[in-house]
Design a protein around this motif. Structure first.
Motif, PDB file in Angstrom:
ATOM      1  N   VAL A 394       0.834  -1.262  -0.009  1.00 27.20           N
ATOM      2  CA  VAL A 394      -0.075   0.012  -0.013  1.00 27.20           C
ATOM      3  C   VAL A 394       0.778   1.155  -0.044  1.00 27.20           C
ATOM      4  N   THR A 395       2.295   1.268   0.292  1.00 18.42           N
ATOM      5  CA  THR A 395       2.975   2.216   0.037  1.00 18.42           C
ATOM      6  C   THR A 395       3.458   2.562  -1.461  1.00 18.42           C
ATOM      7  N   LEU A 396       3.284   1.632  -2.106  1.00 23.13           N
ATOM      8  CA  LEU A 396       3.853   1.833  -3.365  1.00 23.13           C
ATOM      9  C   LEU A 396       2.970   3.011  -4.357  1.00 23.13           C
ATOM     10  N   ALA A 397       3.598   3.914  -4.698  1.00 20.37           N
ATOM     11  CA  ALA A 397       3.085   5.057  -5.291  1.00 20.37           C
ATOM     12  C   ALA A 397       3.656   5.812  -6.724  1.00 20.37           C
ATOM     13  N   ARG A 398       4.180   4.798  -7.410  1.00 23.53           N
ATOM     14  CA  ARG A 398       5.073   5.328  -8.642  1.00 23.53           C
ATOM     15  C   ARG A 398       3.990   6.088  -9.447  1.00 23.53           C
ATOM     16  N   GLY A 399       4.819   7.244  -9.912  1.00 23.44           N
ATOM     17  CA  GLY A 399       4.087   7.979 -11.177  1.00 23.44           C
ATOM     18  C   GLY A 399       2.763   8.300 -11.187  1.00 23.44           C
ATOM     19  N   LEU A 400       2.372   9.009 -10.075  1.00 20.24           N
ATOM     20  CA  LEU A 400       0.862   9.417  -9.712  1.00 20.24           C
ATOM     21  C   LEU A 400       0.627  10.403 -11.171  1.00 20.24           C
ATOM     22  N   ASN A 401       1.162  11.196 -11.534  1.00 22.01           N
ATOM     23  CA  ASN A 401       0.814  11.979 -12.755  1.00 22.01           C
ATOM     24  C   ASN A 401       0.510  11.030 -13.970  1.00 22.01           C
ATOM     25  N   TYR A 402       0.940   9.877 -13.864  1.00 21.95           N
ATOM     26  CA  TYR A 402       0.674   8.920 -14.978  1.00 21.95           C
ATOM     27  C   TYR A 402      -0.390   8.262 -14.781  1.00 21.95           C
ATOM     28  N   TYR A 403      -0.570   7.442 -13.832  1.00 19.11           N
ATOM     29  CA  TYR A 403      -1.238   6.244 -13.370  1.00 19.11           C
ATOM     30  C   TYR A 403      -2.612   6.315 -12.876  1.00 19.11           C
ATOM     31  N   THR A 404      -3.567   5.611 -12.928  1.00 17.70           N
ATOM     32  CA  THR A 404      -5.059   6.040 -12.625  1.00 17.70           C
ATOM     33  C   THR A 404      -5.630   4.806 -11.922  1.00 17.70           C
ATOM     34  N   GLY A 405      -5.062   3.661 -12.176  1.00 12.69           N
ATOM     35  CA  GLY A 405      -5.442   2.384 -11.647  1.00 12.69           C
ATOM     36  C   GLY A 405      -4.296   1.570 -10.909  1.00 12.69           C
ATOM     37  N   ALA A 406      -4.286   0.184 -11.297  1.00 12.80           N
ATOM     38  CA  ALA A 406      -3.202  -0.572 -10.835  1.00 12.80           C
ATOM     39  C   ALA A 406      -1.761   0.010 -11.184  1.00 12.80           C
ATOM     40  N   ILE A 407      -0.767  -0.099 -10.098  1.00 14.96           N
ATOM     41  CA  ILE A 407       0.423   0.100 -10.231  1.00 14.96           C
ATOM     42  C   ILE A 407       1.326  -1.089  -9.748  1.00 14.96           C
ATOM     43  N   PHE A 408       2.417  -1.424 -10.712  1.00 13.71           N
ATOM     44  CA  PHE A 408       3.289  -2.567 -10.464  1.00 13.71           C
ATOM     45  C   PHE A 408       4.762  -1.942 -10.339  1.00 13.71           C
ATOM     46  N   GLU A 409       5.443  -2.813  -9.409  1.00  9.16           N
ATOM     47  CA  GLU A 409       6.833  -2.531  -9.427  1.00  9.16           C
ATOM     48  C   GLU A 409       7.526  -3.994  -9.043  1.00  9.16           C
ATOM     49  N   VAL A 410       8.605  -4.232  -9.685  1.00  6.12           N
ATOM     50  CA  VAL A 410       9.134  -5.344  -9.348  1.00  6.12           C
ATOM     51  C   VAL A 410      10.459  -5.349  -8.730  1.00  6.12           C
ATOM     52  N   ALA A 411      10.633  -5.979  -7.649  1.00  3.86           N
ATOM     53  CA  ALA A 411      11.823  -6.028  -6.724  1.00  3.86           C
ATOM     54  C   ALA A 411      12.687  -7.194  -7.065  1.00  3.86           C
ATOM     55  N   ALA A 412      14.357  -6.963  -6.988  1.00  7.72           N
ATOM     56  CA  ALA A 412      14.951  -8.158  -7.348  1.00  7.72           C
ATOM     57  C   ALA A 412      15.048  -9.072  -6.118  1.00  7.72           C
ATOM     58  N   PRO A 413      15.577 -10.288  -6.566  1.00  7.34           N
ATOM     59  CA  PRO A 413      15.643 -11.332  -5.203  1.00  7.34           C
ATOM     60  C   PRO A 413      16.351 -10.446  -3.918  1.00  7.34           C
ATOM     61  N   LYS A 414      15.934 -10.869  -2.665  1.00 12.40           N
ATOM     62  CA  LYS A 414      16.349 -10.206  -1.473  1.00 12.40           C
ATOM     63  C   LYS A 414      17.900 -10.103  -1.520  1.00 12.40           C
ATOM     64  N   GLU A 415      18.656 -11.290  -2.075  1.00 11.11           N
ATOM     65  CA  GLU A 415      20.076 -11.280  -1.732  1.00 11.11           C
ATOM     66  C   GLU A 415      20.986 -10.362  -2.882  1.00 11.11           C
ATOM     67  N   VAL A 416      20.084  -9.682  -3.805  1.00 12.37           N
ATOM     68  CA  VAL A 416      20.603  -8.521  -4.688  1.00 12.37           C
ATOM     69  C   VAL A 416      20.357  -7.290  -4.264  1.00 12.37           C
ATOM     70  N   LYS A 417      21.066  -6.479  -3.741  1.00 13.60           N
ATOM     71  CA  LYS A 417      20.792  -5.061  -3.089  1.00 13.60           C
ATOM     72  C   LYS A 417      20.852  -3.962  -4.532  1.00 13.60           C
ATOM     73  N   LEU A 418      19.516  -4.018  -4.937  1.00 12.78           N
ATOM     74  CA  LEU A 418      19.313  -3.115  -6.048  1.00 12.78           C
ATOM     75  C   LEU A 418      17.994  -2.645  -6.053  1.00 12.78           C
ATOM     76  N   GLY A 419      17.760  -1.375  -6.708  1.00  8.22           N
ATOM     77  CA  GLY A 419      16.500  -0.955  -6.912  1.00  8.22           C
ATOM     78  C   GLY A 419      15.499  -1.952  -7.725  1.00  8.22           C
ATOM     79  N   SER A 420      14.337  -1.284  -8.086  1.00  5.08           N
ATOM     80  CA  SER A 420      13.491  -2.020  -8.911  1.00  5.08           C
ATOM     81  C   SER A 420      13.978  -2.438 -10.312  1.00  5.08           C
ATOM     82  N   ILE A 421      13.379  -3.343 -11.036  1.00  2.00           N
ATOM     83  CA  ILE A 421      13.886  -3.925 -12.281  1.00  2.00           C
ATOM     84  C   ILE A 421      12.957  -4.102 -13.182  1.00  2.00           C
ATOM     85  N   GLY A 422      11.605  -3.622 -12.892  1.00  2.00           N
ATOM     86  CA  GLY A 422      10.641  -3.556 -13.624  1.00  2.00           C
ATOM     87  C   GLY A 422       9.290  -2.625 -13.142  1.00  2.00           C
TER      88      GLY A 422
END
Length: 558
Positions: A394-422
């Motif tokens: 519920v804290t995911l809030a990407r691109g509010l100027n853009y989106y009006t419905g579903a929002i997706f963000e893909v996180a890498a496996p936990k052993e890799v310290k990196l931002g979103s990959i999609g």
């Protein structure tokens, strides 16, 4: 000169290109498996197409292209026009000052300059206003009037040499003022955007896609499923996983409001990452309507953007940081207390949905968002995923100027310290900015460069091989070269990668060099000599050698 490339760009070695192509091909195959069709759009768009679509921060990161790539022509054009403009003002003032006092000239200076303002409509309104303001600055006005009085009081000034003295004035005072104003024009972003740069490198693939849909609407069958794999450019600060030139791999559906599209995109993410053997990715999902509903029930509807931007930083700055940022944006402590449960949202997706139903019971829009999420989550649970995890965040809030419905963000496996990959989401009227109303769309993007870093860190590139010949014809005898090239043509006609080592070996050392080449490229088969219509064919792995015709070599390899 030391060779360098611009910051935020990269060269790619043959190995890196092969690995990137492996990712590209995996994503492309999955896109087509799901029925998406490829399109491509130009590397640059008209500035009006891109500007104002990404918010203030996004606009700042757009690379602008100078008109015709020739700054000096623009500089010369406006330099001459500005110079002529100021010359006319000087001529007018010289004529007046013969019959008027300095105080009256100073009082009427603005009126005199305004008489010539129309000249700069040929530049644009921004330029005309800026030039007018620059000339009316008190220090500049005084300098101009003093120079003219000095000029006019010159005892050597006569009718027959007026033009000579005036040309001297033009070369000194007028040219300095002209150059100063020209410099001020170029520092003005509005003038720069409209006069020096009418085009810009694309910032993403979604806005150009929206433009494409509107422009080609009569050729498209809706719902239209497209994929696009092309580079984009951003004038961002380079860091790990973030570059100024990078590829995006997008898939979108426009012309359908069905939530089955969201279900398919979750499956698509899962399918691609499973094929790449990246196990344990987390597909985070939320809904724009839920965020609007939360802002409504806590009494911060007018602070929706500030509220969600702060909430989105929870995993980076923690509860205290989010609370402090909300307070700094004018969100009341009472409202923040109401939102506290979001900071500790735990349990299964079903548990979270139930909590949201309670929290958003009085918000019509919020409940619509809950129902949409419930549809996607429940159907994914029934269908199952291969390796990914679907998580309501519920804290995911990407691109509010853009989106009006579903929002997706893909996180890498936990052993890799990196931002979103999609990431991606639903947008109900993106084409509306180009005149095509009420066309809903939903789409996702794969972050190629970050996917590459994840695979590299997890050691998943071991099976990716560089392109190489299946058969290498060594070149020990120049007289055999033509026959070997003819054999190579026949192998290639049968789809077998093959090549001739280009340089003839004239010594033992040069022969050893060719064998080293075979070892370094890990080539499977070599041909050394020719006897009649047969070739000495060697399997480098087993060391087995046979004298075979080209037809026999083809059969052996196949």
């Amino acid at each position: 000169m030391k060779p360098e490339i611009p910051k935020g760009t990269r060269d790619f070695s043959s190995t890196q290109v092969a690995r990137r192509n492996y990712i590209f091909n995996t994503i492309k195959h999955s896109f087509e498996l799901f029925g998406f069709q490829p399109i491509e759009t130009p590397s640059f768009e008209n500035s009006d197409t891109l500007m104002g679509k990404y918010g203030e921060e996004g606009d700042r990161l757009i690379f602008k292209i100078l008109n015709s790539g020739d700054y000096m022509k623009v500089n010369s054009k406006y330099g001459i026009e500005i110079n002529n403009f100021i010359v006319e003002i000087y001529r007018n003032l010289i004529g007046r000052i013969k019959n008027d006092t300095k105080s009256n000239i100073e009082k009427n200076f603005e009126l005199i300059v305004r008489q010539y303002k129309y000249v700069f409509k040929s530049i644009n309104d921004f330029g005309a206003e800026l030039i007018f303001n620059e000339l009316n600055k008190s220090d500049r006005r005084k300098r101009i009037i003093d120079k003219i009085i000095e000029f006019n009081s010159n005892p050597n000034l006569r009718e027959d040499n007026f033009e000579h003295y005036f040309s001297v004035l033009k070369r000194s005072s007028i040219s300095k003022i002209s150059n100063y104003i020209l410099s001020a024009l170029y520092k003005n972003s509005k003038f720069l955007s409209s006069e020096l740069s009418e085009k810009a490198l694309r910032y993403d693939l979604t806005v150009p896609f929206a433009r494409y849909v509107v422009q080609h609407q009569n050729e498209i069958t809706f719902p239209f499923k497209r994929y696009q794999i092309q580079p984009v450019w951003r004038a961002d600060k380079p860091q790990k996983g973030r570059y100024r030139e990078f590829y995006q791999c997008d898939a979108d559906v426009v012309g359908s409001k069905s939530l089955w599209q969201e279900v398919e995109f979750v499956q698509l993410y899962d399918g691609v990452f499973s094929k790449l053997n990246i196990k344990g990715t987390t597909i985070k999902i939320n809904n724009r309507k839920i965020l609007s509903g939360i802002a409504e029930v806590i009494g911060a509807k007018d602070k929706l953007i500030d509220f969600t931007v702060a909430l989105d930083k929870l995993d980076k700055i923690g509860k205290d940081g989010v609370t402090a940022e909300m307070i700094s944006k004018g969100i009341s402590e009472e409202a923040i207390n109401k939102v506290q449960p979001l900071f500790d949202f735990t349990g299964t997706n079903t548990d979270k949905l139930n909590s949201l139903k309670t929290m958003l019971a009085t918000s019509e829009e919020g409940m619509r968002g809950v129902k949409e999420l419930e549809f996607v989550i429940s159907n994914i649970e029934k269908l199952g995923l291969k390796t990914a995890i679907l998580e309501l965040d519920v804290t995911l809030a990407r691109g509010l100027n853009y989106y009006t419905g579903a929002i997706f963000e893909v996180a890498a496996p936990k052993e890799v310290k990196l931002g979103s990959i999609g990431g991606g989401g639903r947008y109900d009227d993106l084409t509306g900015i180009f005149g095509l109303k009420d066309v809903s769309g939903v789409g996702i993007s794969f972050g190629l460069d970050r996917i590459y870093l994840v695979m590299e860190e997890l050691g998943l590139f071991e099976t990716v091989e560089l392109p190489k010949p299946k058969v290498l014809f060594l070149n020990f005898n120049e007289e055999q070269s033509l026959q070997k090239v003819q054999a190579i043509a026949e192998l290639r006609a049968n789809g077998i990668k093959s090549e001739l080592y280009p340089d003839v070996a004239k010594s033992n050392n040069q022969q050893k060099k060719q064998w080293k080449y075979v070892d370094k490229r890990a080539i499977e088969y070599v041909v050394t000599d020719v006897e009649g219509d047969k070739f000495m064919f060697k399997n480098c792995e087993t060391r087995e050698q046979n004298l075979l015709t080209i037809s026999e070599i083809i059969k052996k390899i196949e």
